[in-house]
Design an enzyme around this catalytic site. Structure first.
Site, mmCIF file in Angstrom:
data_model
loop_
_atom_site.group_PDB
_atom_site.id
_atom_site.type_symbol
_atom_site.label_atom_id
_atom_site.label_comp_id
_atom_site.label_asym_id
_atom_site.label_seq_id
_atom_site.Cartn_x
_atom_site.Cartn_y
_atom_site.Cartn_z
ATOM 1 C CD GLU B 60 -2.037 -2.282 1.083
ATOM 2 O OE1 GLU B 60 -0.955 -2.702 1.548
ATOM 3 O OE2 GLU B 60 -2.957 -3.031 0.714
ATOM 4 C CG HIS B 129 -11.168 -6.471 5.902
ATOM 5 N ND1 HIS B 129 -10.386 -7.082 6.849
ATOM 6 C CD2 HIS B 129 -10.556 -6.690 4.713
ATOM 7 C CE1 HIS B 129 -9.349 -7.670 6.254
ATOM 8 N NE2 HIS B 129 -9.424 -7.428 4.964
#
Lengths: 318, 333
Positions: B60, B129
């Site tokens: 990321e 999440h």
């Protein structure tokens, strides 16, 4: 590489400019002339910046660190506007908003000195990505230190550059200390060259005090990248002659080690290799010229208007 | 007019921008062959090829860093972070780098990059999440933050984000991808920084955004049976905030409830209620009430998840509370 007298003198002079600029910056800092307290000098490390930048092409990019005056000046940055930036003046490169740690000139392909150790490595990879995508023959040089190598983003960046064969040259300027932590206490693997093989890219360890050795390694890596051969990693072993920043007496270093390393001065090493080119008369003349440059730079900075409120509240967004 | 699902409206925006401008490209995890974890980029690889639809390693920080570097030298990247929770892995690149570049370097560089990601609950995705982290980004000078609730807004605002020369955090919602809505056939761009009144009302203003817009509209409808006329304002852009529209609505109704799915503490509702209270202290008929998630990590069990986030019952109770609020009697001096 073939070296004529003029090229040798330029390497010497470029290193001298960095040395004298940073000495002058420290003097001005002591006198309270700088607009900020943050300032990291690279005295002792000049050969890395100059060796690499001497073989960069006009269209190439570089990213730099908090210890970035040397990279900036070696790339051709204007010492007057750099000094103005350090003095917090409107005429500075960043209108007084960046200071020492963020010295930058987009016009010379300098993508910024960065205050986060390792934080700019991603920018270098991205610039190389866009150069490749837009079919421009530009190479991006990414300077970082031994501290930067131990940051997580180095792994992500080196891997992406490798898998996408990006035209980027990683230059780990290993000055042996991440602030106070010695390299052998920071890294299990102390050969920087060895890291490169993990990413299937060439790695080269060089003596960072020898500007010609640095230049040769950088030339090979840059031309390889420009030819589509992908990234390389150079480990340039050097030494920070002074403390991490102002007010750091380097108590964590052995005075004997400091003495030994300071004797390996990149300016003296080049002189010893080319005593005929860099004779006393020539080096004295270079000193005089560089001194005048620094006087001009300080005079320019002092005479420039202070960055005011308009600089603070503008350009938050493009 | 045609009906689009939220994900299809987003894809249309990406497609049109990539057709129109060769500098626009996509990079992220599984955006190519897989078509995006939530199928937003399906088909784009076939249309534009691997060069411009780039599957990245699971990294990321470098996804954002490389997008930033490309943006600084002429590209217009649209990077995708699969879940906003993973943006935590890239926060240096977002906060210290992308947000600072233009200002810190004296305006020498522009950063035309979009960071698409999705957040929120509704799929039992658990604590790592399902978060709503918009406050993190809103708190950083130099970023713009968008959170569309409808297919039309998703389309028009994603196009605007790609046109913008600043780093834009574009927050989609995983619970909205299949939601359908009308989008004009003619291409258009919506302005960043404008809230929209999604339902007119007279008695109370519900300020919300993203998936909570649906809840607000549902509760507003139910409240008509109690004789309450609720106005619903959709922020659409979270930074910069459109206080003019909020103030206008609040001035009219004199009662405000702020609703979001993010944790209430330190959330955007605190900012909005503080600002509106200050601007309209003598005008408001009741204190502003905030509704947000409880201060707990999100459980994976969907039934437990529902206990954490706002629902119709809590929103209705909040509206009723501001409607019946009576000022304390003064000492009558």
């Amino acid at each position: 590489m073939v070296q004529d007298a003029q090229a040798i003198l330029k390497l010497y002079r470029d290193m001298l400019i960095i040395r004298r600029a940073e000495e002058r910056i420290l003097e001005e800092l002591m006198q309270g002339k700088l607009a900020s307290t943050m300032c990291h000098v690279s005295i002792g490390q000049e050969a890395v910046a100059v060796g690499v930048c001497s073989v960069m092409a006009e269209q190439d990019y570089l990213t730099s660190t908090h210890r970035g005056h040397g990279h900036f000046l070696a790339r051709g940055g204007d010492v007057k506007r750099m000094m103005a930036e350090l003095f917090g003046k409107e005429t500075g490169y960043c209108r007084g908003r960046g200071g020492s740690m963020h010295i930058t000139d987009a016009k010379i392909g300098h993508l910024g000195a960065n205050g986060i150790v390792g934080g700019h490595i991603g920018i270098a990879v991205g610039a190389a990505l866009w150069s490749k995508m837009s079919r421009r023959p530009a190479v991006t040089v990414c300077f970082f230190g031994d501290g930067g190598l131990t940051q997580g983003i180095f792994h992500e960046a080196a891997n992406m550059a490798s898998v996408w064969k990006l035209p980027v040259v990683f230059v780990c300027e290993n000055n042996q200390y991440a602030m106070s932590l010695p390299w052998n206490k920071a890294a299990g693997q102390t050969s920087i060259q060895a890291y490169a093989s993990s990413y299937a890219m060439p790695g080269l360890d060089v003596d960072g005090q020898d500007v010609l050795a640095v230049q040769q390694a950088a030339y090979e890596a840059i031309e390889r990248a420009r030819g589509g051969g992908g990234p390389s990693l150079i480990g340039a072993y050097t030494y920070r002659f002074l403390g991490h920043s102002r007010g750091d007496p380097s108590k964590y270093r052995d005075p004997e080690e400091e003495k030994r390393e300071r004797a390996r001065d990149p300016l003296l090493i080049l002189r010893s290799k080319y005593p005929d080119v860099l004779d006393d008369r020539t080096t004295a003349q270079a000193e005089t010229e560089v001194k005048a440059m620094m006087d001009d730079a300080v005079a320019f900075a002092e005479a420039s208007p202070i960055a005011g409120a308009s600089a603070v509240f503008s350009e938050i967004y493009a | 007019m045609a009906e689009y699902r939220y994900r299809d409206a987003l894809r249309r925006a990406l497609y049109e921008e990539m057709k129109a401008d060769e500098r626009v490209f996509i990079m992220g995890e599984d955006v190519g062959a897989y078509g995006g974890a939530y199928q937003v980029t399906v088909g784009l690889l076939a249309e534009f090829g691997e060069e411009r639809v780039r599957d990245t390693p699971l990294s990321e920080a470098i996804i954002v860093g490389a997008a930033l570097g490309a943006a600084m030298v002429g590209g217009r990247p649209v990077a995708e972070i699969m879940y906003v929770d993973f943006a935590a892995l890239a926060m240096d690149q977002i906060v210290n780098q992308a947000a600072k570049i233009h200002y810190m370097f004296g305006g020498q560089f522009r950063v035309p990059m979009v960071l698409r990601t999705q957040q929120g609950t509704g799929r039992g995705a658990g604590a790592q999440h399902s978060q709503s982290l918009e406050s993190w980004f809103v708190h950083v000078p130099g970023l713009k933050v968008i959170a569309p609730a409808t297919p039309r807004d998703a389309y028009g605002l994603l196009r605007a984000a790609i046109h913008d020369d600043n780093p834009v955090i574009f927050l989609e919602h995983k619970g909205l991808y299949a939601v359908k809505g009308e989008v004009e056939d003619e291409p258009f761009v919506l302005p960043i920084g404008q809230a929209e009144v999604k339902r007119q009302g007279q008695d109370v203003t519900i300020i919300t955004y993203s998936r909570m817009l649906g809840l607000a509209l549902e509760v507003a409808e139910q409240l008509t049976s109690q004789g309450v006329s609720a106005e619903v304002v959709d922020l659409r852009t979270l930074k910069p905030l459109d206080y003019a529209t909020l103030e206008e609505s609040a001035r009219k109704t004199r009662r405000v409830v702020v609703l979001h799915e993010a944790v209430k503490i330190g959330g955007l509702g605190a900012e909005i209620s503080a600002e509106l209270s200050q601007r309209l202290f003598g005008v408001l008929a009741a204190p502003i009430v905030r509704i947000g998630a409880e201060d707990v990590p999100l459980p994976a069990n969907l039934e437990l998840e529902k206990l954490v986030i706002p629902d119709a019952q809590r929103l209705t109770a909040a509206v009723e509370a501001v409607m019946r609020y009576q000022p304390m009697p003064t000492n009558g001096a």
